[in-house]
Design an enzyme around this catalytic site. Structure first.
Site, mmCIF file in Angstrom:
data_model
loop_
_atom_site.group_PDB
_atom_site.id
_atom_site.type_symbol
_atom_site.label_atom_id
_atom_site.label_comp_id
_atom_site.label_asym_id
_atom_site.label_seq_id
_atom_site.Cartn_x
_atom_site.Cartn_y
_atom_site.Cartn_z
ATOM 1 N N CYS A 115 56.988 44.599 -49.978
ATOM 2 C CA CYS A 115 57.973 43.689 -49.390
ATOM 3 C C CYS A 115 59.379 44.069 -49.841
ATOM 4 O O CYS A 115 60.330 44.044 -49.050
ATOM 5 C CB CYS A 115 57.694 42.245 -49.795
ATOM 6 N N CYS A 129 55.877 41.063 -54.342
ATOM 7 C CA CYS A 129 55.254 42.100 -53.517
ATOM 8 C C CYS A 129 56.123 43.362 -53.466
ATOM 9 O O CYS A 129 57.220 43.334 -52.905
ATOM 10 C CB CYS A 129 55.033 41.514 -52.121
#
Length: 105
Positions: free
Chosen positions: A32, A29
């Site tokens: 993230c 991600c």
């Protein structure tokens, strides 16, 4: 800051009485990855006010399931054994520090 702790360790942390702020993320991600250093700085700034925990949803899927996480990053704030905050998307350091303050009251 704790990383990828077990469900049992998470339960103990929550029962410990100190607010817990969880960053549920995934290695693949991009947002993230952007949030990782922000979360680390907020954890350092919080000191003893709150426990900061990073959980990779692919390492500990049972914790993602427990909280009904549908996307990452998701930040969960727990105080008094109850979820008091849940949001998806990147949070900045100011927002994370304010969450730690709010959960510590």
């Amino acid at each position: 800051m704790k990383i990828n702790i077990t469900t049992e360790a998470m339960d103990e942390l929550i029962a410990g009485g100190k607010p817990v702020i969880i960053d549920l993320y995934a290695e693949w991600c991009s947002p993230c990855k952007m949030m990782a250093p922000i979360f680390a700085r907020a954890a350092e700034a919080a000191g003893d006010r709150a426990e900061f925990v990073k959980i990779d949803i692919e390492v500990r899927p049972e914790l993602a399931d427990r909280y009904g996480v549908m996307s990452v990053p998701t930040v969960i704030g727990i105080a008094g054994g109850e979820v008091r905050h849940m949001s998806s998307g990147i949070m900045n350091e100011t927002e994370l520090n304010a969450l730690a303050d709010r959960l510590s009251e």
